[in-house]
Every structure is written in structure tokens, then in C-alpha cells.
Design a protein around this motif. Sequence first.
Motif, PDB file in Angstrom:
ATOM      1  N   ILE A 130      96.580   9.510  47.231  1.00 38.70           N
ATOM      2  CA  ILE A 130      96.093  10.851  48.086  1.00 38.70           C
ATOM      3  C   ILE A 130      95.684  10.238  49.468  1.00 38.70           C
ATOM      4  O   ILE A 130      94.884   9.575  49.835  1.00 38.70           O
ATOM      5  CB  ILE A 130      95.116  11.714  47.519  1.00 38.70           C
ATOM      6  N   ASP A 147      93.299  11.075  55.142  1.00 36.22           N
ATOM      7  CA  ASP A 147      93.071  12.235  56.040  1.00 36.22           C
ATOM      8  C   ASP A 147      92.602  13.289  55.173  1.00 36.22           C
ATOM      9  O   ASP A 147      91.710  13.884  55.559  1.00 36.22           O
ATOM     10  CB  ASP A 147      94.118  12.525  56.886  1.00 36.22           C
ATOM     11  N   ALA A 148      93.392  13.524  54.232  1.00 35.22           N
ATOM     12  CA  ALA A 148      93.000  14.602  53.395  1.00 35.22           C
ATOM     13  C   ALA A 148      91.845  14.798  52.588  1.00 35.22           C
ATOM     14  O   ALA A 148      91.202  15.686  52.199  1.00 35.22           O
ATOM     15  CB  ALA A 148      94.325  15.061  52.414  1.00 35.22           C
ATOM     16  N   ALA A 184      89.062  15.106  55.058  1.00 34.07           N
ATOM     17  CA  ALA A 184      89.090  16.424  55.678  1.00 34.07           C
ATOM     18  C   ALA A 184      88.239  17.227  54.687  1.00 34.07           C
ATOM     19  O   ALA A 184      87.355  18.333  54.786  1.00 34.07           O
ATOM     20  CB  ALA A 184      90.455  16.859  55.791  1.00 34.07           C
ATOM     21  N   GLU A 185      88.466  17.134  53.405  1.00 35.63           N
ATOM     22  CA  GLU A 185      87.699  17.744  52.456  1.00 35.63           C
ATOM     23  C   GLU A 185      86.106  17.580  52.431  1.00 35.63           C
ATOM     24  O   GLU A 185      85.427  18.390  52.193  1.00 35.63           O
ATOM     25  CB  GLU A 185      88.300  17.336  51.040  1.00 35.63           C
ATOM     26  N   GLU A 213      92.282  21.630  56.052  1.00 34.48           N
ATOM     27  CA  GLU A 213      93.284  20.312  55.844  1.00 34.48           C
ATOM     28  C   GLU A 213      92.875  19.534  54.712  1.00 34.48           C
ATOM     29  O   GLU A 213      93.766  18.634  54.282  1.00 34.48           O
ATOM     30  CB  GLU A 213      93.471  19.472  57.188  1.00 34.48           C
ATOM     31  N   GLY A 214      91.771  19.656  54.259  1.00 32.74           N
ATOM     32  CA  GLY A 214      91.490  18.859  53.165  1.00 32.74           C
ATOM     33  C   GLY A 214      92.088  19.125  51.673  1.00 32.74           C
ATOM     34  O   GLY A 214      92.988  20.297  51.609  1.00 32.74           O
ATOM     35  N   VAL A 215      91.961  18.091  50.857  1.00 34.29           N
ATOM     36  CA  VAL A 215      93.003  18.141  49.603  1.00 34.29           C
ATOM     37  C   VAL A 215      92.844  19.400  48.728  1.00 34.29           C
ATOM     38  O   VAL A 215      93.735  19.764  47.998  1.00 34.29           O
ATOM     39  CB  VAL A 215      92.743  16.725  49.040  1.00 34.29           C
ATOM     40  N   HIS A 246      94.617  17.371  43.433  1.00 30.62           N
ATOM     41  CA  HIS A 246      95.907  17.355  44.112  1.00 30.62           C
ATOM     42  C   HIS A 246      97.148  17.572  43.026  1.00 30.62           C
ATOM     43  O   HIS A 246      97.199  16.171  42.612  1.00 30.62           O
ATOM     44  CB  HIS A 246      95.667  15.704  44.935  1.00 30.62           C
ATOM     45  N   GLY A 275      89.733  18.975  62.620  1.00 34.16           N
ATOM     46  CA  GLY A 275      90.316  20.111  61.731  1.00 34.16           C
ATOM     47  C   GLY A 275      89.788  21.408  61.541  1.00 34.16           C
ATOM     48  O   GLY A 275      88.850  21.674  62.500  1.00 34.16           O
TER      49      GLY A 275
END
Length: 320
Positions: A73, A76-77, A80-81, A87-89, A101, A301
Motif C-alpha cells: 500500500i 503516501d496513502a 495521509a490516513e 487521501e488516506g487509505v 485497502h 492533503g
Amino acid sequence: MTTDLLGRYRTMLRIRRFEERCAELYSAERIRGFVHLYIGEEAVAVGVIDHLREDDAIVATYREHGHALARGIPMDAVMAEMFGRVEGVSGGRGGSMHLFHAATRFYGGNAIVGGGLPMAVGLALADRMRDRDRVTACFFGEGAMAEGEFHESINLAALWGLPVLFVCENNLYAMGTALARSESETNLPLKAAAYEVPAWSCDGMDVEAVSDAAERAIALVRDSGGPVFLEARTFRFRAHSMYDPDRYRDKSEIDQWKTRDPLLVAAAALRERRIDDAALAAVDHEVMAEVDAAVSAAEAGTLEDPSDVGRFVVSARSRE
Ligand SMILES: Cc1ncc(C[n+]2csc(CCOP(=O)(O)OP(=O)(O)O)c2C)c(N)n1
């Protein structure tokens, strides 16, 4: 899948540097909520997940940043979470404990001790009913083995012959409770064997040892179609969570385990294979740049508009 030791070292370092930065950001109150660090345990996720196929599934715990990154995964994702960004997972709604995910069949992230085990059995049951050749890897701490859910889940998986790899990350402490203070039987594979499940242990501080054990375990799950239990003996170097003052362990015990830091163990093996310190430093440099970029992207984000708070919430009224 990273089959070479340098690749595994790199993934473990990505997890380590990611989490070290998360700890700093948490102390600076830029990351909020609960955060449980996996530092010290990286070899387990990396050694096991390397052997999973793309369509296999993973179920983990609240200590799951490492599993998410090892699964591929994007960092970045995940970062961001941590920041609660859209934009988070998990769209910023899960935070550290609820990374999810679907594209990589990563089914969390679960705040409930033992909560992932029945889910893993359900996923494996679905695969069996649809005749899909897939394995579900379920990670949990030794504390979860004191829960009824462990016993119910492993019993059904054995009885119905479901393809689950149960991976117990035995870091010896469930919050402040040492295994030997809470369990009359501390031989964990024995508990799984009581359900007729093949079970063994491996050195969870050595990614090559975990990888060898996991390769054998996953092959057996695929061949037999039934569950296998693997105990990885490991240790968390940090407190249970960012809130925990960690007063229940002697510093000497932690220091002793740190001499077997999975990154040191892997680096020593790499040096024996003529990978020099400059090559390892270059990996670190690249990883730090990846973490920096993930933090910058997360900070830039999007925070969800508060008026969207009811999205994804199913209420009695919305069902009318
Ligand atoms: C059902 C349930 N009981 C208690 C808790 C509180 N709790 C959170 S983590 C934890 C310890 C779990 O230890 P272990 O399963 O060994 O995993 P580790 O944290 O060591 O990775 C407890 C008791 C919880 N989240 N869920």
C-alpha cells in the motif's frame, strides 16, 4: 514480492523510518488519535507477506502500519490516513488502527483484540465456498490467544478445513501483562496443536528465519487447504501505544532484545554477502526521502468537510 534480503531490509527500514516519523509527529500533535508502533517487530510482517500472492488476503491488528507497507500500500496513502486526510487509505476516517485497502485485499486494521480472527476465518470460508485458491494470513498478538475468539476461530478453521495462516506475533506483553503472568501454558503452538492444526515457532527477529518458516507454512496451507499456526517470537521496542508509560518492563530486557534488532540482524547478514555500509546508507537515504515526501503530501492533503460527517453512515431513517 521482494525475494532478496536487501529488498526485505529495505521494506523493514521503510516501516521503521515511517513509524519513527509518526512518533515525532504524534508528540508534536500533528497526528492524533491512537498510535501503536511495530518497531522491533518488522521482520514478522515482511517475512510472511513476501510469500503471499496478490489475491491472498491479510487481516491484522491495530499495530498494522508495517503490514500495510509490506503489502505494498503506497506510503503516501498510509501517512495521509495517519493525518486523517481524505487521501488516506481509509478516506481519513480510520486513522492508525483502521487501515483498509480492498485493492490489495488488506482487511484491516482492527481495534478489538482478537477481532480479526473470525473475520479471517470468514474470508477463508468465502474463498472455499467459491472454490478460489487463496490464503488468508491473519496476524494477532499473543494476548489474543487468551480470547475466546482465538479458540472459536481456530477450531472452526480446523474443523471445516479453511485456508488460514494464523500468525501469532508473540512480543511477550499484552499491554502491561506479561504472557507468563496471564497464561498457565506459554507454549503457544501447543494450543493450536490442540485443535489438530500444524503449528511451529520461528525467530521473529530474523527476517530470513521468518521467511523460511512462512514459506513452509503457506505452502502447507495451499497443499492441505487447512489452517496452519506460526508463532513468531519477537519484541516491541517501544511502549504499547503512544499513551503507555511502559513501566512494566525492565530496561535491561528491552536492551537485550535490541541487540537482536531485525535491522541489525539483516544488515549483518547482508555484510556477509558483501553488501557494504555505503549501500545500506543509500537505502536509508532513499527511504528517508520517501517518508519526507509522504509527510509533505499528507500535510497538504484535504480534511473532509464537516458537513459530510453523515456520509457512509447507515441510519434507520436512511433505510426507510
Ligand atoms: C477485546 C479487547 N479487550 C481489550 C482491549 C484493550 N487492549 C488493547 S491492546 C491490548 C493488548 C493486546 O496484546 P496482544 O494481543 O499481545 O498484542 P500487542 O499489542 O502486543 O501487539 C488490550 C488488552 C481491546 N482493544 N479489545
